[in-house]
Structures are given as C-alpha cells and as structure tokens.
Design an enzyme around this catalytic site. Sequence first.
Site, short mmCIF file in Angstrom:
data_model
loop_
_atom_site.label_atom_id
_atom_site.label_comp_id
_atom_site.label_asym_id
_atom_site.label_seq_id
_atom_site.Cartn_x
_atom_site.Cartn_y
_atom_site.Cartn_z
N ASP A 1 -37.01 8.18 -4.48
CA ASP A 1 -37.28 9.11 -3.48
C ASP A 1 -35.84 9.79 -3.08
OD1 ASP A 1 -39.92 8.78 -3.40
OD2 ASP A 1 -39.84 7.73 -1.36
N LYS B 1 -44.64 15.63 -2.57
CA LYS B 1 -45.75 15.09 -2.06
C LYS B 1 -46.55 16.11 -1.35
CE LYS B 1 -43.80 10.33 -1.24
NZ LYS B 1 -44.62 9.26 -2.26
N GLY C 1 -42.16 1.70 2.26
CA GLY C 1 -41.40 1.79 3.40
C GLY C 1 -41.21 0.50 4.17
N ARG D 1 -52.00 -6.39 -9.73
CA ARG D 1 -52.84 -7.48 -10.36
C ARG D 1 -54.16 -6.91 -10.19
NH1 ARG D 1 -50.70 -12.08 -11.89
NH2 ARG D 1 -48.82 -13.02 -10.88
N GLY E 1 -42.58 -0.73 -1.93
CA GLY E 1 -41.89 -1.94 -1.28
C GLY E 1 -41.07 -2.59 -2.29
N GLY F 1 -38.72 3.81 -3.34
CA GLY F 1 -38.79 4.87 -2.34
C GLY F 1 -37.77 4.55 -1.30
N SER F 2 -37.90 3.97 -0.13
CA SER F 2 -36.85 3.56 0.80
C SER F 2 -35.84 2.57 0.14
CB SER F 2 -37.29 3.08 2.17
OG SER F 2 -38.69 3.73 2.30
#
Lengths: 298, 210
Positions: free
Chosen positions: A28, A85, A157, A169, A218, A239-240
């Site tokens: 990102d 996005k 995030g 999973r 995450g 991402g973050s």
Amino acid sequence: MVDNGQSTGTFRVKSGMAQMLKGGVIMDVVDAEQAKIAEEAGAVAVMALERVPADIRAQGGVARMSDPEMIQGIQEAVSIPVMAKARIGHFVEAQVLEALEVDYIDESEVLTPADEAHHIDKAVFEVPFVCGATNLGEALRRIGEGAAMIRSKGEAGTGNVVEAVRHMRAIVGGIRRLGVLDHEELMTEAKNLQAPYELVRWVAENGRLPVVLFTAGGIATPADAALMMQLGADGVFVGSGIFKSGDPVSRAVAIVKATTNFKDPKAVAEASRGLGEAMVGREMGDLSEGEKLAARGW
Amino acid sequence: MAGNGERRVTARRSDREDEGPKRVGVLALQGDVREHVEILRRLGVEPVEVRDVEDLEGLAGLIVPGGESTTIGKIMVESGLLDGIRSFFYKGGPVWGTCAGMVLAASATTGQRQPLLGLMNALVDRNGFGRQVYSFEKDLEIEGFEKPFTGIFIRAPFFEDVGPGVEVIGKVGDRIVAAKGENILVTAFHPELTDDHRFHEYFLREVCGL
C-alpha cells in the site's frame, strides 16, 4: 475485445497477470515517494490509496476511491504494476479506475461498501479484479463474478495477523476438504458453501483455486509474511504494516526477503534483525462489531 | 527445513549425471514458477527449482520465468545468481527467458536502469505493449512451427532491435516477440499459461539438445 486478431480482457490474460505476481509482495502506498520506496525494495506491485487502513480506522468517515490525480502520479513514478481500490458494488468507481488504466482493481472491504447486497459484475471489465474472502464459499462467489485473483481479508489496519490466519486456514482447509468428498457429495457442498457448482467441482478435481490466492490484512513483520506463505498463500499484500512502522525502507526490504525465502528460518531471522518499531497493533477483542471490516462482502 | 533436505537430494543426484531423467532448472525467486515446473515434469524431464547458485550445477537447461523483472533482478543480485546464471550461460548452458525472463536476458533497455543478465545482444522495451488493459492473446506464426501458437502477452516486452547472432522467430507487427541465439531462447509471451507444450518441447529439443 478483439482487434486485429488480438483479444484483450480474456480470463487467461486477467488471471495470468496475477500468476506473474506470485511469490511477491504488494505494498500500500499513498504517494509517488512511497511508491518508489516500494519498487526499490522489490515490491511486485503497489496499491495506490489515499489513506492506509490504519488511518481509515483512526479518522473514520466514508472511505472512497482515491483521487485520479494521485493514482496517475504513482503510475508515472514506477514501472511495476499499479493497483487501486474501488468500493464493494461501486461499478462506476471501477469504470473510472479502468479508464485510468490501473493494472488491477481491488474491490475492497477496506473502503465503505456502496452496495449492501451485490458485488461488481467483474467479468464485463477488461481490467482484472482482486477480491477479499474469509472462506472458500466467499472466494468462489467472487471468482464466479469474474475475480481473477483472491486474497484473504484479515483485519486490515490492525497490525494483527490473527484474522488473516483464520481466513487462510478456512480457504485452504476448505479446498482440502473438497478433495476427499465423493462426486455425489459435491452438489450438497456447493449448496453449503453457497458457491457455483462448476467451480466447486473444479477445485475438488484440481486441489487449488482456479486463480492465485494472496493474503492480506494485519501483516506487520517478516515472520508474519513467511507464516502466511507457509500456510499456503501465493504472495502477500502489506497495507499499513510498512509505512506505519518506524523504518519503512528497511521493513519493506525485509518483508520481501522473508516472502522470497519463506521456507528458510535463517533467512527470515536475518531479515527480521534491527527493523525498529513495528506498527502498533490492535487486539481483535478491542474492536467493536462496526469496526470489523472483514464482515463487509456478501 | 524441507528446503535443505531437498537440496541435499539434488546434490547427490548431480553426481551421477547420465542416470535417470535430465534435470532442467526453473529460476524460482518470484513469478510463475509452478506452471513451468508442471510442464517440464509432464515432458519427462526432472524440474529443479533454482534459488541458489549451487542449484545450477549439472542442469541441462534453465528457464527464467515471467514475473516482475525489477523484483527478480534485485533478488538475483543479492543471491549472487546474476553472476551465477551468466557463468552458466557462458559455459554453454541453455537458457529460455519468458516475459520478465526476456527483459532480463537483454543487453540493454529503453527504460530506467535495472539489473540485466545481458545474455542476448538486444534492446528491450519493457512493458512495450502497455499496461494490463492492453494485455492480449494472439495467434502467432513462429519460424519452425507448422501451426500458429497462441501467445498470451501480459504487460509484455518486445525487442526493438537485435544485433548479430540473434535469429528472430516471431513478431507482432514489426515488434520482435520471439528470438533465438546459439544457447538461448526468448519469448515475450507465456507458453506456460496454455496447454500447448510445443515451445517447451522446442526449448528442450532445439536449445538444450535433449
């Protein structure tokens, strides 16, 4: 579209694009400078967006498609693919992104959904789509709508990998389960999964999704990336986790290294050394129901 | 630790070269490695995923697959494989580059600087066919092939120009999309994404001499 014997927008061309990203990291980025850092670090693609998920959570409000000017600035800055996005169900945002010639559209739960019952009809676009999924049925519904790439949703995030693990999973376990079912059990399973029968049968016969499966949501450390790869991901979205950390340049390089060498603990250990502060993480129990993004998508 | 175990097994096998099937490598740093591996296995050669310089030992050929050429190039530099593959090639080792592999095989690019293997005297226009919305399939006439071959072009490159010793075997308009040298083959498209294995057979037969 067929022109001069050249067919564009075929499913082979769309899903093939994702095949080329396998084993790689998609990062990102919010501006051209971050995009260059990502490219320099070895990212296989960048996701252009105005606010990373951690900031969307902190600031709240409706999260929408990014400003075309910002997306074009990133397209001009790098030679690797640029993704962007669109809100779930917002097919006009997708049309705009296609007009901007982004390389992939993420119909993303990180943005505020525009339609509470329907996703975009992705098959009619020339540009390919990636969609999030929390389980096998959801993944196959998205593929049925034309998605050419799937990613686990995780909880974007949060800097907490637990939901990405749960979703990976669920998807991989679901695929394994189909492999042991009898032929006559597959229709019932398609009903249970709420997924198209033909796709259920394909997965049962081939032991994998018909498109590339990445992970997202995450991932904050090199070990997180290697964990998701060992759980069966073809590649990683971060991402973050990179630009919200203490030292984004080193962390970006380290996550690429850990993804390439995910089976080699020594290499992951080496990549994990001296990276400074990881992004501040959040416990799932501290999130209210309204804050959980993975529940978005139908 | 599975990786180390596999490596020990392959090292033992290279000691007895003439026994069993020939081993052909696929550079396995990033990209569509699995497809090439599966096709090689179907064609009766033993595929080897190449991650380190040592993996190149005893190979009858090497495929550099599609992926992101900047990413693969960067990891090749760090792992020593950039020099390792050059040395494999200049000792006569056969190499086939598809898409990103074709970019990496070139001696120069029209765009920004990036690490290249420089195995072929050619100027490459990376992503010459444009962004993903312009990616396409097209039936191609290939020199030495009786019937057309369906090329899948994904953000594909082409050679703008080639030097002596490079034979052009496929074009889209006036753009060079397939070419061959003494021990090298390049394609801008992805035969590994189709069920047509003629290009893999061609590489094994004409370039690797298997």
